[in-house]
Write a protein that holds these residues in place. Structure first.
Motif, PDB file in Angstrom:
ATOM      1  N   GLY A 157      -6.031  52.637  53.527  1.00  0.00           N
ATOM      2  CA  GLY A 157      -5.987  53.778  54.427  1.00  0.00           C
ATOM      3  C   GLY A 157      -6.833  53.548  55.673  1.00  0.00           C
ATOM      4  O   GLY A 157      -6.460  53.950  56.781  1.00  0.00           O
ATOM      5  N   PHE A 158      -7.969  52.879  55.490  1.00  0.00           N
ATOM      6  CA  PHE A 158      -8.827  52.529  56.630  1.00  0.00           C
ATOM      7  C   PHE A 158      -8.096  51.597  57.590  1.00  0.00           C
ATOM      8  O   PHE A 158      -8.152  51.790  58.821  1.00  0.00           O
ATOM      9  CB  PHE A 158     -10.106  51.866  56.123  1.00  0.00           C
ATOM     10  CG  PHE A 158     -10.987  51.328  57.208  1.00  0.00           C
ATOM     11  CD1 PHE A 158     -11.818  52.163  57.931  1.00  0.00           C
ATOM     12  CD2 PHE A 158     -10.969  49.969  57.521  1.00  0.00           C
ATOM     13  CE1 PHE A 158     -12.629  51.655  58.946  1.00  0.00           C
ATOM     14  CE2 PHE A 158     -11.764  49.458  58.519  1.00  0.00           C
ATOM     15  CZ  PHE A 158     -12.603  50.311  59.240  1.00  0.00           C
ATOM     16  N   LEU A 159      -7.398  50.604  57.077  1.00  0.00           N
ATOM     17  CA  LEU A 159      -6.664  49.673  57.938  1.00  0.00           C
ATOM     18  C   LEU A 159      -5.541  50.394  58.687  1.00  0.00           C
ATOM     19  O   LEU A 159      -5.326  50.154  59.882  1.00  0.00           O
ATOM     20  CB  LEU A 159      -6.088  48.530  57.108  1.00  0.00           C
ATOM     21  CG  LEU A 159      -7.103  47.581  56.470  1.00  0.00           C
ATOM     22  CD1 LEU A 159      -6.393  46.544  55.608  1.00  0.00           C
ATOM     23  CD2 LEU A 159      -7.923  46.889  57.554  1.00  0.00           C
ATOM     24  N   GLY A 160      -4.828  51.275  57.991  1.00  0.00           N
ATOM     25  CA  GLY A 160      -3.798  52.053  58.668  1.00  0.00           C
ATOM     26  C   GLY A 160      -4.396  52.965  59.721  1.00  0.00           C
ATOM     27  O   GLY A 160      -3.832  53.133  60.810  1.00  0.00           O
ATOM     28  N   GLY A 161      -5.552  53.543  59.414  1.00  0.00           N
ATOM     29  CA  GLY A 161      -6.228  54.401  60.377  1.00  0.00           C
ATOM     30  C   GLY A 161      -6.687  53.657  61.616  1.00  0.00           C
ATOM     31  O   GLY A 161      -6.725  54.216  62.714  1.00  0.00           O
ATOM     32  N   ALA A 162      -7.044  52.374  61.475  1.00  0.00           N
ATOM     33  CA  ALA A 162      -7.461  51.573  62.629  1.00  0.00           C
ATOM     34  C   ALA A 162      -6.331  51.464  63.644  1.00  0.00           C
ATOM     35  O   ALA A 162      -6.565  51.513  64.862  1.00  0.00           O
ATOM     36  CB  ALA A 162      -7.901  50.184  62.169  1.00  0.00           C
ATOM     37  N   ALA A 163      -5.105  51.311  63.162  1.00  0.00           N
ATOM     38  CA  ALA A 163      -3.959  51.249  64.074  1.00  0.00           C
ATOM     39  C   ALA A 163      -3.775  52.576  64.805  1.00  0.00           C
ATOM     40  O   ALA A 163      -3.481  52.605  66.001  1.00  0.00           O
ATOM     41  CB  ALA A 163      -2.696  50.888  63.293  1.00  0.00           C
ATOM     42  N   VAL A 164      -3.964  53.680  64.082  1.00  0.00           N
ATOM     43  CA  VAL A 164      -3.838  54.998  64.706  1.00  0.00           C
ATOM     44  C   VAL A 164      -4.943  55.205  65.737  1.00  0.00           C
ATOM     45  O   VAL A 164      -4.706  55.745  66.820  1.00  0.00           O
ATOM     46  CB  VAL A 164      -3.880  56.101  63.637  1.00  0.00           C
ATOM     47  CG1 VAL A 164      -3.847  57.488  64.281  1.00  0.00           C
ATOM     48  CG2 VAL A 164      -2.711  55.953  62.669  1.00  0.00           C
ATOM     49  N   LEU A 165      -6.155  54.773  65.427  1.00  0.00           N
ATOM     50  CA  LEU A 165      -7.258  54.895  66.387  1.00  0.00           C
ATOM     51  C   LEU A 165      -6.960  54.141  67.668  1.00  0.00           C
ATOM     52  O   LEU A 165      -7.209  54.649  68.778  1.00  0.00           O
ATOM     53  CB  LEU A 165      -8.548  54.348  65.765  1.00  0.00           C
ATOM     54  CG  LEU A 165      -9.259  55.206  64.730  1.00  0.00           C
ATOM     55  CD1 LEU A 165     -10.485  54.467  64.208  1.00  0.00           C
ATOM     56  CD2 LEU A 165      -9.654  56.552  65.302  1.00  0.00           C
ATOM     57  N   SER A 166      -6.458  52.941  67.541  1.00  0.00           N
ATOM     58  CA  SER A 166      -6.141  52.145  68.726  1.00  0.00           C
ATOM     59  C   SER A 166      -5.118  52.853  69.601  1.00  0.00           C
ATOM     60  O   SER A 166      -5.260  52.915  70.828  1.00  0.00           O
ATOM     61  CB  SER A 166      -5.617  50.765  68.295  1.00  0.00           C
ATOM     62  OG  SER A 166      -5.334  49.966  69.408  1.00  0.00           O
ATOM     63  N   LEU A 167      -4.099  53.415  68.976  1.00  0.00           N
ATOM     64  CA  LEU A 167      -3.075  54.150  69.714  1.00  0.00           C
ATOM     65  C   LEU A 167      -3.654  55.406  70.349  1.00  0.00           C
ATOM     66  O   LEU A 167      -3.395  55.705  71.521  1.00  0.00           O
ATOM     67  CB  LEU A 167      -1.931  54.511  68.768  1.00  0.00           C
ATOM     68  CG  LEU A 167      -0.866  55.487  69.292  1.00  0.00           C
ATOM     69  CD1 LEU A 167      -0.262  55.011  70.593  1.00  0.00           C
ATOM     70  CD2 LEU A 167       0.208  55.701  68.232  1.00  0.00           C
ATOM     71  N   GLN A 168      -4.446  56.156  69.599  1.00  0.00           N
ATOM     72  CA  GLN A 168      -4.996  57.407  70.128  1.00  0.00           C
ATOM     73  C   GLN A 168      -6.010  57.169  71.244  1.00  0.00           C
ATOM     74  O   GLN A 168      -6.099  57.957  72.195  1.00  0.00           O
ATOM     75  CB  GLN A 168      -5.661  58.194  68.995  1.00  0.00           C
ATOM     76  CG  GLN A 168      -4.677  58.872  68.062  1.00  0.00           C
ATOM     77  CD  GLN A 168      -3.827  59.932  68.737  1.00  0.00           C
ATOM     78  OE1 GLN A 168      -2.632  60.016  68.526  1.00  0.00           O
ATOM     79  NE2 GLN A 168      -4.441  60.755  69.560  1.00  0.00           N
ATOM     80  N   LEU A 169      -6.769  56.087  71.165  1.00  0.00           N
ATOM     81  CA  LEU A 169      -7.682  55.756  72.259  1.00  0.00           C
ATOM     82  C   LEU A 169      -6.900  55.427  73.529  1.00  0.00           C
ATOM     83  O   LEU A 169      -7.308  55.789  74.635  1.00  0.00           O
ATOM     84  CB  LEU A 169      -8.572  54.580  71.862  1.00  0.00           C
ATOM     85  CG  LEU A 169      -9.740  54.894  70.922  1.00  0.00           C
ATOM     86  CD1 LEU A 169     -10.401  53.612  70.448  1.00  0.00           C
ATOM     87  CD2 LEU A 169     -10.759  55.792  71.615  1.00  0.00           C
ATOM     88  N   PHE A 170      -5.781  54.745  73.367  1.00  0.00           N
ATOM     89  CA  PHE A 170      -4.930  54.441  74.518  1.00  0.00           C
ATOM     90  C   PHE A 170      -4.379  55.723  75.137  1.00  0.00           C
ATOM     91  O   PHE A 170      -4.394  55.895  76.364  1.00  0.00           O
ATOM     92  CB  PHE A 170      -3.795  53.519  74.089  1.00  0.00           C
ATOM     93  CG  PHE A 170      -2.788  53.234  75.168  1.00  0.00           C
ATOM     94  CD1 PHE A 170      -3.163  52.577  76.337  1.00  0.00           C
ATOM     95  CD2 PHE A 170      -1.476  53.636  75.031  1.00  0.00           C
ATOM     96  CE1 PHE A 170      -2.240  52.319  77.346  1.00  0.00           C
ATOM     97  CE2 PHE A 170      -0.540  53.384  76.031  1.00  0.00           C
ATOM     98  CZ  PHE A 170      -0.931  52.725  77.187  1.00  0.00           C
TER      99      PHE A 170
END
Length: 243
Positions: free
Chosen positions: A146-159
């Motif tokens: 879940g942490f790894l999946g969340g990292a992808a979401v964080l990258s997108l949301q920061l963009f």
């Protein structure tokens, strides 16, 4: 320069309302999930696995995506206020350091959120009267993926929060993305939709689901790197300034 940028981001987070969301939001799905579990003991026979389905039912699709949206929107919030962008762009600091520092701080918040969810899950199970041994390896697997999946979401949301100056709009997009992740997962397209990686990694609603680990890891890494690169390119090629 990266360490200085990280230190600056940590100072910004002190005494902010983000910590209130960090503590309280994961509690809501945990309470709802535990009560749902207790109300359906006649149908839910798998103890910890069944409790996990109830905890992640709302957390992965609604609460966690929105919470990650809040983290990322706040991390860019101060740059969008007053004339802070003008100051940031005159500081002799590589753009990648700025973007990476915000991503690493967001990762720290994500790690804390995931661990907090795990604690609430264990507490919920104990309070619900589950007496079988805790499946620690499974729990750690669910949380780590879940942490790894969340990292992808964080990258997108920061963009998104980089060029959307509104605080609420990126959060709303994250919430919609979580719902879209549910739809993508049911259609078998979860690996190709960033928001679905959260539920895939945590095995939301189906803790016994077989996860294609190599494909999952590649998808998480690809989306994370893609949106970090896009953030750096956006700042370098656009005239970013405060309003």
């Amino acid at each position: 320069m990266l360490m200085r940028a990280l230190h600056a981001e940590k100072i910004k987070l002190r005494r902010t309302p983000v910590w209130l969301a960090f503590v309280l939001l994961p509690v809501l799905p945990a309470v709802i999930g535990t009560f749902n579990y207790l109300a359906n003991l006649g149908l839910l026979k798998s103890d910890w696995e069944s409790l996990w389905t109830q905890h992640t039912l709302f957390f992965c699709y609604f609460f966690l995506p929105a919470l990650l949206g809040v983290y990322c929107a706040y991390l860019w919030r101060l740059e969008h206020l007053d004339h802070n962008w003008n100051r940031v762009m005159t500081v002799p600091m590589p753009v990648w350091s700025l973007c990476l520092s915000k991503f690493l701080v967001a990762l720290g918040l994500l790690a804390g959120t995931v661990l907090w969810q795990g604690v609430l899950f264990i507490l919920g199970g104990l309070l619900a009267g589950i007496r079988v041994p805790i499946p620690w390896l499974q729990v750690m697997d669910w949380l780590a993926c879940g942490f790894l999946g969340g990292a992808a979401v964080l990258s997108l949301q920061l963009f998104l929060s980089l060029f959307i100056r509104s605080f609420a709009v990126p959060v709303a997009i994250a919430l919609a993305g979580g719902i879209g992740g549910l739809m993508a997962t049911t259609q078998g397209w979860g690996l190709f939709f960033p928001y679905a990686l959260l539920s895939l990694g945590m095995r939301a609603n189906n803790p016994n689901r077989v996860l294609e680990y190599p494909a999952f890891f590649v998808s998480c890494a690809a989306f994370t790197l893609l949106f970090l690169v896009l953030s750096v390119m956006f700042i370098r090629r656009r005239d970013v300034k405060s309003e």
